[in-house]
Enzyme design. Structure first.
Site, short mmCIF file in Angstrom:
data_model
loop_
_atom_site.label_atom_id
_atom_site.label_comp_id
_atom_site.label_asym_id
_atom_site.label_seq_id
_atom_site.Cartn_x
_atom_site.Cartn_y
_atom_site.Cartn_z
N ASP A 1 27.49 28.52 32.48
CA ASP A 1 28.37 28.98 31.45
C ASP A 1 29.66 28.20 30.88
O ASP A 1 29.73 27.90 29.93
CB ASP A 1 28.40 30.32 31.64
CG ASP A 1 29.00 30.88 32.96
OD1 ASP A 1 29.26 30.12 33.70
OD2 ASP A 1 29.11 32.05 32.92
N ASP B 1 17.99 20.60 30.36
CA ASP B 1 17.46 20.86 29.02
C ASP B 1 18.63 21.42 28.18
O ASP B 1 18.47 20.76 26.94
CB ASP B 1 16.12 21.80 29.23
CG ASP B 1 15.61 21.87 27.81
OD1 ASP B 1 15.28 20.63 27.16
OD2 ASP B 1 15.28 22.95 27.32
N ASP C 1 20.93 19.05 24.92
CA ASP C 1 20.89 19.07 23.54
C ASP C 1 22.32 19.35 23.21
O ASP C 1 22.79 19.07 22.01
CB ASP C 1 19.90 20.35 23.03
CG ASP C 1 18.75 20.06 22.57
OD1 ASP C 1 18.03 19.27 23.31
OD2 ASP C 1 17.95 20.56 21.72
C1 IPM Z 1 12.78 18.25 26.60
C2 IPM Z 1 11.76 19.35 25.85
C3 IPM Z 1 10.91 19.41 26.93
C4 IPM Z 1 11.51 20.20 27.99
C5 IPM Z 1 9.73 20.72 26.49
C6 IPM Z 1 9.09 20.29 25.03
C7 IPM Z 1 8.70 20.75 27.17
O1 IPM Z 1 12.44 20.22 25.45
O2 IPM Z 1 12.24 17.11 26.78
O3 IPM Z 1 13.85 18.25 26.60
O4 IPM Z 1 11.83 21.44 27.86
O5 IPM Z 1 11.66 19.58 28.87
MN MN Z 2 14.72 19.85 25.39
#
Ligand code: IPM
Ligand code: MN
Ligand code: NAD
Length: 367
Positions: free
Chosen positions: A224, A248, A252
């Site tokens: 967090d 993940d 992002d």
């Molecule tokens: C990523 C994607 C994948 C993940 C999904 C589509 C399975 O979000 O490659 O980051 O969560 O690993």
């Molecule tokens: Mn992802």
């Protein structure tokens, strides 16, 4: 004749085929200008594979991937499955099964801001300037694969299981420390050890691994806090190592430091064949409109040239061509700001062609 390298292309769904086509253009430019031999083969994955065969990872695809020298993937995912969460066969399963089957336990996600894009991010330039982080996301363990999982019979409860073994943590931690030795010698390990048992084992194991790397500083951080620190002061991070789910989500977020999710490449390694893919998904909201940024996939192809083939000069030429494209003022819509002249905003295909041209010119200028 130069030794041939065989690349399996998995375009997948949504913008996947659009961005993979542009990365292929760039790879073909590399082969032509550096006198290298590349061959390509397309296979199905994701919704495209379900539609054609009923299986998101058909046997033919897996077989081709096992035989390949490297794999380049676009994206998987289709809106149809969002409307119905109970559909048992889903595009994402194809990608997860592929990662597991090829034992690709380490997902490297370099988060590097091109200077030309200092103003493309929604974050302040003085905060993001100089961002250069290498994420090691564990890719074949954690809550993505833990058992048991699923719904109970009465359909009143669902569960997923988060598990990590010491060996799973050790092998990714070692990779992170090795990389840190070649960089700024700082590793941040991200966990939730104040709450989760898996994170306490994670932390303990990372500490053990760290003892073999006395010249690398190790910092632990709760996830967090890390989410906040990433946008407060990204330059404090150099190498980051974390589990599957946290990695993940944090990458992002980190993508926004570089201006767009459309800029972030990745390399999945750990076994024989490497898999290269952009961090973004199938972007159904822009699919088929020639608005997707192909640079994340092109930069993934550059990682392939370097990591799977050892072609350092070629990889550098691709990165330099992307820099040149940006320095010349070209922007895909996701990178454009209010100040971008409309004549400089280009679609997916034009962007790929311009980068491929820049590769050719770079080498001509060099020779
Ligand atoms: C990523 C994607 C994948 C993940 C999904 C589509 C399975 O979000 O490659 O980051 O969560 O690993
Ligand atoms: Mn992802
Ligand atoms: P997404 O990454 O597809 O899109 C998120 C946002 O970023 C959207 O607004 C999209 O238009 C934009 N975007 C993404 N890539 C872009 C690019 N190259 N150029 C310009 N804009 C871009 O995430 P989502 O919308 O949450 O998921 C859509 C589908 O993709 C889902 O089915 C999901 O499971 C799947 N997915 C697949 C992968 C993968 O194949 N590795 C990764 C993430 C999501």
């Amino acid at each position: 004749m130069p030794t041939n390298r065989h690349i399996v292309l998995l375009p997948g769904d949504g913008i996947g085929p659009e961005v993979v086509a542009e990365a292929r253009k760039v790879l073909e430019a590399v082969a032509a200008t550096f006198d290298r031999s590349l061959s390509f083969e397309e296979q199905l994955i994701g919704h495209a594979a379900i539609a054609a065969t009923g299986d998101p990872l058909p046997e033919a695809t897996l077989e081709a991937c096992r035989r390949a020298d490297a794999i380049l993937l676009g994206a998987v995912g289709h809106p149809r499955y969002e409307a119905d969460p109970t559909l048992p066969v889903r595009p994402e399963q194809g990608l997860l099964r592929l990662r597991k089957a090829l034992a690709l336990f380490a997902n490297l996600r370099p988060v590097r801001l091109f200077d030309e894009l200092l103003d493309a991010s929604t974050l302040k330039p003085e905060v993001i300037r100089g961002t250069d982080i290498l994420f090691f996301r564990e890719l074949t363990g954690g809550i993505y694969f833990g058992e048991p999982r699923g719904r109970d019979e009465a359909d009143t409860r669902a569960r997923d299981t988060m598990t990590y073994s010491r060996e799973e943590v050790r092998r990714i931690a070692r990779m992170a420390f090795e990389a840190a030795g070649r960089r700024r010698r700082v590793v941040h390990s991200i966990d939730k050890a104040n709450v989760l048992e898996t994170s306490r084992l994670w932390r303990e194991t990372v500490e053990e691994v760290a003892r073999a790397y006395p010249d690398v500083a190790l910092h632990h951080m709760y996830v967090d806090n890390a989410a906040m620190q990433l946008i407060r002061n990204p330059r404090q991070f150099d190498v980051v190592v974390t589990g599957n789910l946290f990695g993940d989500i944090l990458t992002d977020e980190a993508a926004q430091l570089t201006g767009s999710l459309g800029m972030l490449p990745s390399a999945s390694t750990g076994a024989k064949v490497g898999l290269y893919e952009p961090v973004h998904g199938s972007a159904p909201d822009i699919a088929g409109t020639d608005r997707a940024n192909p640079l994340a996939t092109i930069l993934s192809a550059a990682l392939m040239l370097e990591q799977s083939f050892g072609w350092t000069e070629e990889a550098e030429a691709v990165v330099a061509a992307v820099s040149q494209f940006l320095a010349d003022g070209w922007r895909t819509p996701d990178l454009a700001s209010e100040d971008t002249p409309s004549g400089k905003i280009v679609g997916t295909r034009r962007a790929g062609t311009l980068v491929a041209d820049a590769v050719r010119q770079m080498v001509m200028g060099h020779a």
